[in-house]
Design a protein around this motif. Sequence first.
Motif, PDB file in Angstrom:
ATOM      1  N   ARG A  20       0.838  -1.202   0.000  1.00  0.00           N
ATOM      2  CA  ARG A  20       0.000   0.000   0.000  1.00  0.00           C
ATOM      3  C   ARG A  20       0.872   1.251   0.000  1.00  0.00           C
ATOM      4  O   ARG A  20       1.754   1.393   0.849  1.00  0.00           O
ATOM      5  CB  ARG A  20      -0.930   0.014   1.222  1.00  0.00           C
ATOM      6  CG  ARG A  20      -1.963  -1.100   1.205  1.00  0.00           C
ATOM      7  CD  ARG A  20      -2.745  -1.180   2.497  1.00  0.00           C
ATOM      8  NE  ARG A  20      -3.864  -2.106   2.374  1.00  0.00           N
ATOM      9  CZ  ARG A  20      -5.110  -1.737   2.102  1.00  0.00           C
ATOM     10  NH1 ARG A  20      -5.394  -0.469   1.916  1.00  0.00           N
ATOM     11  NH2 ARG A  20      -6.070  -2.630   2.005  1.00  0.00           N
ATOM     12  N   PRO A  21       0.657   2.166  -0.960  1.00  0.00           N
ATOM     13  CA  PRO A  21       1.466   3.383  -0.994  1.00  0.00           C
ATOM     14  C   PRO A  21       1.118   4.325   0.143  1.00  0.00           C
ATOM     15  O   PRO A  21      -0.041   4.428   0.557  1.00  0.00           O
ATOM     16  CB  PRO A  21       1.109   4.001  -2.352  1.00  0.00           C
ATOM     17  CG  PRO A  21      -0.252   3.464  -2.673  1.00  0.00           C
ATOM     18  CD  PRO A  21      -0.313   2.091  -2.066  1.00  0.00           C
ATOM     19  N   GLY A  22       2.132   5.011   0.664  1.00  0.00           N
ATOM     20  CA  GLY A  22       1.926   5.977   1.742  1.00  0.00           C
ATOM     21  C   GLY A  22       2.758   7.222   1.508  1.00  0.00           C
ATOM     22  O   GLY A  22       3.161   7.509   0.380  1.00  0.00           O
ATOM     23  N   SER A  23       3.030   7.956   2.545  1.00  0.00           N
ATOM     24  CA  SER A  23       3.806   9.188   2.455  1.00  0.00           C
ATOM     25  C   SER A  23       5.292   8.862   2.587  1.00  0.00           C
ATOM     26  O   SER A  23       5.773   8.534   3.664  1.00  0.00           O
ATOM     27  CB  SER A  23       3.373  10.162   3.567  1.00  0.00           C
ATOM     28  OG  SER A  23       4.150  11.335   3.531  1.00  0.00           O
TER      29      SER A  23
ATOM     30  N   ALA B 289       1.487  -4.684   3.901  1.00  0.00           N
ATOM     31  CA  ALA B 289       0.485  -5.045   4.901  1.00  0.00           C
ATOM     32  C   ALA B 289       0.197  -6.536   4.829  1.00  0.00           C
ATOM     33  O   ALA B 289      -0.139  -7.063   3.763  1.00  0.00           O
ATOM     34  CB  ALA B 289      -0.795  -4.246   4.676  1.00  0.00           C
ATOM     35  N   PHE B 290       0.323  -7.221   5.972  1.00  0.00           N
ATOM     36  CA  PHE B 290       0.069  -8.648   6.047  1.00  0.00           C
ATOM     37  C   PHE B 290      -1.419  -8.907   6.294  1.00  0.00           C
ATOM     38  O   PHE B 290      -2.033  -8.270   7.155  1.00  0.00           O
ATOM     39  CB  PHE B 290       0.860  -9.294   7.184  1.00  0.00           C
ATOM     40  CG  PHE B 290       2.355  -9.172   7.046  1.00  0.00           C
ATOM     41  CD1 PHE B 290       2.951  -9.064   5.800  1.00  0.00           C
ATOM     42  CD2 PHE B 290       3.172  -9.176   8.166  1.00  0.00           C
ATOM     43  CE1 PHE B 290       4.330  -8.950   5.661  1.00  0.00           C
ATOM     44  CE2 PHE B 290       4.549  -9.073   8.048  1.00  0.00           C
ATOM     45  CZ  PHE B 290       5.124  -8.952   6.788  1.00  0.00           C
TER      46      PHE B 290
ATOM     47  N   SER C  99      -4.192  -4.192   5.961  1.00  0.00           N
ATOM     48  CA  SER C  99      -4.549  -2.788   6.158  1.00  0.00           C
ATOM     49  C   SER C  99      -3.362  -2.051   6.741  1.00  0.00           C
ATOM     50  O   SER C  99      -2.453  -2.659   7.321  1.00  0.00           O
ATOM     51  CB  SER C  99      -5.757  -2.640   7.099  1.00  0.00           C
ATOM     52  OG  SER C  99      -5.399  -2.977   8.422  1.00  0.00           O
ATOM     53  N   ALA C 100      -3.383  -0.724   6.605  1.00  0.00           N
ATOM     54  CA  ALA C 100      -2.296   0.100   7.141  1.00  0.00           C
ATOM     55  C   ALA C 100      -2.238   0.019   8.658  1.00  0.00           C
ATOM     56  O   ALA C 100      -1.191   0.267   9.265  1.00  0.00           O
ATOM     57  CB  ALA C 100      -2.477   1.547   6.686  1.00  0.00           C
ATOM     58  N   ALA C 101      -3.343  -0.335   9.282  1.00  0.00           N
ATOM     59  CA  ALA C 101      -3.376  -0.408  10.741  1.00  0.00           C
ATOM     60  C   ALA C 101      -2.966  -1.782  11.263  1.00  0.00           C
ATOM     61  O   ALA C 101      -2.795  -1.965  12.464  1.00  0.00           O
ATOM     62  CB  ALA C 101      -4.774  -0.070  11.253  1.00  0.00           C
TER      63      ALA C 101
ATOM     64  N   LEU D 161       7.355  -1.275   6.743  1.00  0.00           N
ATOM     65  CA  LEU D 161       7.471  -0.103   5.880  1.00  0.00           C
ATOM     66  C   LEU D 161       8.747  -0.177   5.043  1.00  0.00           C
ATOM     67  O   LEU D 161       9.804  -0.574   5.537  1.00  0.00           O
ATOM     68  CB  LEU D 161       7.485   1.182   6.705  1.00  0.00           C
ATOM     69  CG  LEU D 161       6.183   1.602   7.374  1.00  0.00           C
ATOM     70  CD1 LEU D 161       6.409   2.860   8.208  1.00  0.00           C
ATOM     71  CD2 LEU D 161       5.090   1.851   6.338  1.00  0.00           C
ATOM     72  N   ILE D 162       8.626   0.201   3.774  1.00  0.00           N
ATOM     73  CA  ILE D 162       9.785   0.431   2.914  1.00  0.00           C
ATOM     74  C   ILE D 162       9.912   1.944   2.784  1.00  0.00           C
ATOM     75  O   ILE D 162       9.103   2.590   2.127  1.00  0.00           O
ATOM     76  CB  ILE D 162       9.594  -0.212   1.530  1.00  0.00           C
ATOM     77  CG1 ILE D 162       9.317  -1.702   1.667  1.00  0.00           C
ATOM     78  CG2 ILE D 162      10.818   0.024   0.660  1.00  0.00           C
ATOM     79  CD1 ILE D 162       8.967  -2.377   0.349  1.00  0.00           C
TER      80      ILE D 162
END
Length: 483
Positions: free
Chosen positions: A184-187, A193-194, A202-204, A209-210
């Motif tokens: 999932r793309p982020g800032s 996400a597993f 989900s991000a939560a 993180l890469i």
Amino acid sequence: MRRTLLLTGAITLAAATAASAAPTTPVQIGSAPGLRLTLSEPWTMSKVRPAGDVNLDGRTDLLISLYRPGSQAAVVVFGGRRTSPVNLNAIGQDGYYILNVANVVPGDDVNGDGRPDLFETNVLANGTSFQAVIYGKSTTSTIDRRTLTSAQGAVYDPTRPAPDPWNEDRVGDFNGDGIRDEIRPGSYAFHVAFGTATAPPSAAGPGFLIRYNGVNTPCKRSPTDPGDVSVLGDVTGDGKDDIGISGTYARTSEPRQHKACVVKGRSATTDVDLSRLAATGNGFTVFLGEGRLVSTVGAFALGAGRIRGAGDVDGNGVADFAVETLPEARYVQHGLYVFPGGPRSADIDATRAGTPHLRLTTTQTLDEIVALPDATGDGRGELAIAVKPVEAPPYRASTPTYIVSGRPLTGTVSLDALGSTAIKVLPTLNTIRQPSSDLFNWRAVQKVGDIDADGKTDLAIYEATPAGPSQVETLHVLYGALR
């Protein structure tokens, strides 16, 4: 007069024809063995996907999204060999329509009848979203998602993992637990996400993180284009899918250190530092050569661009991967380097003697790069390569597609002078290489599963007549390696 979808008409199924040897001379797409799907205005195709065997006849079926101003729909086309084209405006007994459906994707079997089901995720005007499941079936009756019955489908349980139509290309098993994960793309970071047995990715939730850390990042400088991140498959052979990040560079410095990155799949949840992949055991970089200015007219040489999974080209049981030289018109060398998969702990330098790889060269600019799992039946995968369409106003003229057969990953193959080293598929004259619905992220060349159930992967190539009130689109589903 413009045509609308008609729910009448039928195409007669024909017995499978005998296989012939794969050609080594150019093939005209209109006469190559395959299934033709046609669609007339005002409808247009927006995406095609393999749907699995929804009617349980042993053949892969197709899910094609349809669009016209003010309306969206989909059509499921049953797999099989046919002697005549299938008219998607009148599908008849060759499949069925799903009306008033958007963002529909293939999925798992939810209701336990052994058929793969379809999922829709949609965002309403008020900002709320919903998910629905549409059950696979063998009958040809039309389904309307607005009046979905309990026998046709249901509102989907939001706690159960479901395909994300906007993220379908960044899905894999990155931690090796057999459950679907997502990138999932982020800032200034990508979140891997597993998924779990009880919750979708989900991000939560759990994952890692890469991160991008500015000028020290060897590959992508900032995650502004999620398309530059891809799932490579298990190229390191450890049972986990690996992640490719395409190369980029700084235009203001010499030499330009273009590198692509491979992030290994992992179950750890700590961050991944792209500037120290090999040092931390989290992956490696791929270097094709320094991007130097080699002429006063602004031509550059080499430089690692897009990275993609290549399947098992050399047939050793481990997935391979390919890195493209940067596909800008100013670059002298266009082409693709295919590297063998396997355990790896050090960065790759393709300029060093003895570094194993297959080099594919061309004077054209690459567009689509598609891995085909053994289209010829020899135990090795193939690569389908399309070059960018030629601008020929008022349309974009079609260009050839190249199918490079599986082989040892050594030496050089010129796509411009193939001989017997690959298959060149020639387009019909005066046709459009890409449809008008680019906003749907259409792939003009892609694999679609085993439509004719001969054990070999089939390839879909899109063409359309020049735009106008009577435009006709044709999807050529070519059987195996054009046998």
